[in-house]
Design a protein around this motif. Structure first.
Motif, PDB file in Angstrom:
ATOM      1  N   VAL A  83      -2.201  -9.974 -10.801  1.00 36.61           N
ATOM      2  CA  VAL A  83      -2.002 -10.550  -9.459  1.00 36.61           C
ATOM      3  C   VAL A  83      -3.351 -10.773  -8.780  1.00 36.61           C
ATOM      4  O   VAL A  83      -3.627 -11.856  -8.240  1.00 36.61           O
ATOM      5  CB  VAL A  83      -1.091  -9.654  -8.598  1.00 36.61           C
ATOM      6  CG1 VAL A  83      -1.125 -10.082  -7.134  1.00 36.61           C
ATOM      7  CG2 VAL A  83       0.333  -9.679  -9.122  1.00 36.61           C
ATOM      8  N   PHE A  84      -4.215  -9.765  -8.819  1.00 30.47           N
ATOM      9  CA  PHE A  84      -5.515  -9.905  -8.148  1.00 30.47           C
ATOM     10  C   PHE A  84      -6.402 -10.926  -8.862  1.00 30.47           C
ATOM     11  O   PHE A  84      -7.166 -11.644  -8.218  1.00 30.47           O
ATOM     12  CB  PHE A  84      -6.221  -8.556  -8.040  1.00 30.47           C
ATOM     13  CG  PHE A  84      -5.578  -7.636  -7.046  1.00 30.47           C
ATOM     14  CD1 PHE A  84      -5.225  -8.075  -5.776  1.00 30.47           C
ATOM     15  CD2 PHE A  84      -5.314  -6.318  -7.376  1.00 30.47           C
ATOM     16  CE1 PHE A  84      -4.630  -7.223  -4.856  1.00 30.47           C
ATOM     17  CE2 PHE A  84      -4.716  -5.465  -6.463  1.00 30.47           C
ATOM     18  CZ  PHE A  84      -4.367  -5.917  -5.194  1.00 30.47           C
ATOM     19  N   ALA A  85      -6.286 -11.019 -10.170  1.00 32.61           N
ATOM     20  CA  ALA A  85      -7.076 -12.017 -10.906  1.00 32.61           C
ATOM     21  C   ALA A  85      -6.596 -13.420 -10.547  1.00 32.61           C
ATOM     22  O   ALA A  85      -7.417 -14.331 -10.350  1.00 32.61           O
ATOM     23  CB  ALA A  85      -6.977 -11.781 -12.401  1.00 32.61           C
ATOM     24  N   MET A  86      -5.259 -13.597 -10.487  1.00 37.08           N
ATOM     25  CA  MET A  86      -4.716 -14.913 -10.120  1.00 37.08           C
ATOM     26  C   MET A  86      -5.025 -15.246  -8.666  1.00 37.08           C
ATOM     27  O   MET A  86      -5.113 -16.425  -8.304  1.00 37.08           O
ATOM     28  CB  MET A  86      -3.201 -14.939 -10.357  1.00 37.08           C
ATOM     29  CG  MET A  86      -2.821 -14.952 -11.828  1.00 37.08           C
ATOM     30  SD  MET A  86      -1.036 -14.808 -12.115  1.00 37.08           S
ATOM     31  CE  MET A  86      -0.425 -16.284 -11.344  1.00 37.08           C
ATOM     32  N   ALA A  87      -5.215 -14.222  -7.839  1.00 39.96           N
ATOM     33  CA  ALA A  87      -5.506 -14.456  -6.419  1.00 39.96           C
ATOM     34  C   ALA A  87      -6.837 -15.165  -6.227  1.00 39.96           C
ATOM     35  O   ALA A  87      -7.063 -15.771  -5.175  1.00 39.96           O
ATOM     36  CB  ALA A  87      -5.494 -13.136  -5.657  1.00 39.96           C
ATOM     37  N   ASN A  88      -7.718 -15.124  -7.222  1.00 42.18           N
ATOM     38  CA  ASN A  88      -8.973 -15.856  -7.133  1.00 42.18           C
ATOM     39  C   ASN A  88      -8.759 -17.357  -7.292  1.00 42.18           C
ATOM     40  O   ASN A  88      -9.621 -18.148  -6.903  1.00 42.18           O
ATOM     41  CB  ASN A  88      -9.967 -15.361  -8.193  1.00 42.18           C
ATOM     42  CG  ASN A  88     -10.463 -13.974  -7.879  1.00 42.18           C
ATOM     43  OD1 ASN A  88     -10.620 -13.599  -6.720  1.00 42.18           O
ATOM     44  ND2 ASN A  88     -10.691 -13.192  -8.936  1.00 42.18           N
ATOM     45  N   VAL A  89      -7.618 -17.747  -7.870  1.00 39.80           N
ATOM     46  CA  VAL A  89      -7.333 -19.152  -8.119  1.00 39.80           C
ATOM     47  C   VAL A  89      -6.285 -19.680  -7.138  1.00 39.80           C
ATOM     48  O   VAL A  89      -6.417 -20.789  -6.618  1.00 39.80           O
ATOM     49  CB  VAL A  89      -6.850 -19.352  -9.572  1.00 39.80           C
ATOM     50  CG1 VAL A  89      -6.531 -20.811  -9.859  1.00 39.80           C
ATOM     51  CG2 VAL A  89      -7.864 -18.816 -10.555  1.00 39.80           C
ATOM     52  N   ILE A  90      -5.238 -18.890  -6.883  1.00 42.11           N
ATOM     53  CA  ILE A  90      -4.167 -19.302  -5.947  1.00 42.11           C
ATOM     54  C   ILE A  90      -3.960 -18.203  -4.908  1.00 42.11           C
ATOM     55  O   ILE A  90      -4.532 -17.113  -5.008  1.00 42.11           O
ATOM     56  CB  ILE A  90      -2.841 -19.594  -6.707  1.00 42.11           C
ATOM     57  CG1 ILE A  90      -2.343 -18.350  -7.451  1.00 42.11           C
ATOM     58  CG2 ILE A  90      -3.008 -20.748  -7.675  1.00 42.11           C
ATOM     59  CD1 ILE A  90      -0.976 -18.529  -8.106  1.00 42.11           C
ATOM     60  N   ASN A  91      -3.141 -18.511  -3.941  1.00 38.39           N
ATOM     61  CA  ASN A  91      -2.824 -17.556  -2.888  1.00 38.39           C
ATOM     62  C   ASN A  91      -2.225 -16.288  -3.505  1.00 38.39           C
ATOM     63  O   ASN A  91      -1.410 -16.356  -4.424  1.00 38.39           O
ATOM     64  CB  ASN A  91      -1.850 -18.213  -1.905  1.00 38.39           C
ATOM     65  CG  ASN A  91      -1.617 -17.366  -0.666  1.00 38.39           C
ATOM     66  OD1 ASN A  91      -1.778 -16.151  -0.695  1.00 38.39           O
ATOM     67  ND2 ASN A  91      -1.228 -18.024   0.412  1.00 38.39           N
ATOM     68  N   ILE A  92      -2.591 -15.128  -3.002  1.00 36.42           N
ATOM     69  CA  ILE A  92      -2.134 -13.833  -3.538  1.00 36.42           C
ATOM     70  C   ILE A  92      -0.617 -13.698  -3.488  1.00 36.42           C
ATOM     71  O   ILE A  92      -0.011 -13.076  -4.371  1.00 36.42           O
ATOM     72  CB  ILE A  92      -2.845 -12.659  -2.820  1.00 36.42           C
ATOM     73  CG1 ILE A  92      -2.610 -11.370  -3.629  1.00 36.42           C
ATOM     74  CG2 ILE A  92      -2.379 -12.530  -1.388  1.00 36.42           C
ATOM     75  CD1 ILE A  92      -3.486 -10.217  -3.202  1.00 36.42           C
ATOM     76  N   VAL A  93       0.028 -14.288  -2.508  1.00 34.14           N
ATOM     77  CA  VAL A  93       1.484 -14.218  -2.407  1.00 34.14           C
ATOM     78  C   VAL A  93       2.121 -14.939  -3.593  1.00 34.14           C
ATOM     79  O   VAL A  93       3.066 -14.434  -4.210  1.00 34.14           O
ATOM     80  CB  VAL A  93       1.966 -14.815  -1.069  1.00 34.14           C
ATOM     81  CG1 VAL A  93       3.480 -14.893  -1.032  1.00 34.14           C
ATOM     82  CG2 VAL A  93       1.443 -14.008   0.087  1.00 34.14           C
ATOM     83  N   TRP A  94       1.593 -16.140  -3.916  1.00 31.50           N
ATOM     84  CA  TRP A  94       2.127 -16.883  -5.045  1.00 31.50           C
ATOM     85  C   TRP A  94       1.842 -16.144  -6.361  1.00 31.50           C
ATOM     86  O   TRP A  94       2.676 -16.114  -7.262  1.00 31.50           O
ATOM     87  CB  TRP A  94       1.556 -18.309  -5.096  1.00 31.50           C
ATOM     88  CG  TRP A  94       2.135 -19.173  -4.021  1.00 31.50           C
ATOM     89  CD1 TRP A  94       1.519 -19.623  -2.909  1.00 31.50           C
ATOM     90  CD2 TRP A  94       3.477 -19.640  -3.962  1.00 31.50           C
ATOM     91  NE1 TRP A  94       2.367 -20.364  -2.139  1.00 31.50           N
ATOM     92  CE2 TRP A  94       3.599 -20.398  -2.767  1.00 31.50           C
ATOM     93  CE3 TRP A  94       4.598 -19.528  -4.762  1.00 31.50           C
ATOM     94  CZ2 TRP A  94       4.779 -21.020  -2.386  1.00 31.50           C
ATOM     95  CZ3 TRP A  94       5.762 -20.159  -4.372  1.00 31.50           C
ATOM     96  CH2 TRP A  94       5.851 -20.886  -3.193  1.00 31.50           C
ATOM     97  N   ALA A  95       0.692 -15.536  -6.464  1.00 33.60           N
ATOM     98  CA  ALA A  95       0.337 -14.781  -7.666  1.00 33.60           C
ATOM     99  C   ALA A  95       1.318 -13.614  -7.861  1.00 33.60           C
ATOM    100  O   ALA A  95       1.810 -13.370  -8.975  1.00 33.60           O
ATOM    101  CB  ALA A  95      -1.090 -14.277  -7.576  1.00 33.60           C
TER     102      ALA A  95
END
Length: 144
Positions: A83-95
């Motif tokens: 989740v935190f890794a994806m938060a660098n690319v998209i919004n943390i909620v979507w991750a």
């Protein structure tokens, strides 16, 4: 010096006859006692073995439970890492939503697979029941 009174035995000694053969009833009783003793001994042995095996199973089950908990924690923190890794690319909620949907899909697939497998489980020991029925039939008619 001879005495007028001679000692004689007051009862006759029994004749040495052959020991009488045991009756069929005595033989059946002896066999019954032997079988009963054997069954009791086997049951005690089975109890002792099962007690030891249950102790081992309890320890192994505890270890597996601990491993399951550790695996759960690893998946939880691994999921948070994703989740935190994806938060660098998209919004943390979507991750977080994507990771949650992924785990929901895995859970649903495991549920469907487990439910299908559960239908193949038969808790009635069919072979044992059939064997006991055969034993009962033989006991009623041992010559057939």
């Amino acid at each position: 010096m001879a005495t007028a009174y001679q000692e004689r035995p007051t009862h006759h000694a029994p004749h040495h006859r052959q020991a009488a053969e045991p009756s069929i009833g005595d033989l059946v009783e002896a066999i019954g006692q032997d079988v009963s003793g054997l069954v009791r001994t086997e049951i005690e042995l089975a109890k002792a073995e099962l007690t030891q095996e249950f102790a081992k199973a309890g320890k192994a089950g505890g270890m597996l439970g601990g491993a399951g908990y550790a695996g759960h924690m690893a998946m939880l923190f691994g999921s948070l890492t994703v989740v935190f890794a994806m938060a660098n690319v998209i919004n943390i909620v979507w991750a977080a939503l994507i990771v949650t949907a992924l785990w929901a899909t895995v859970g649903a697939a495991l549920y469907v697979s487990g439910r299908a497998g559960w239908r193949n489980v038969h808790l009635k020991p069919e072979q044992t029941v059939e064997s006991l029925k055969e034993d009962a039939r033989w006991a009623r008619h041992p010559t057939s």
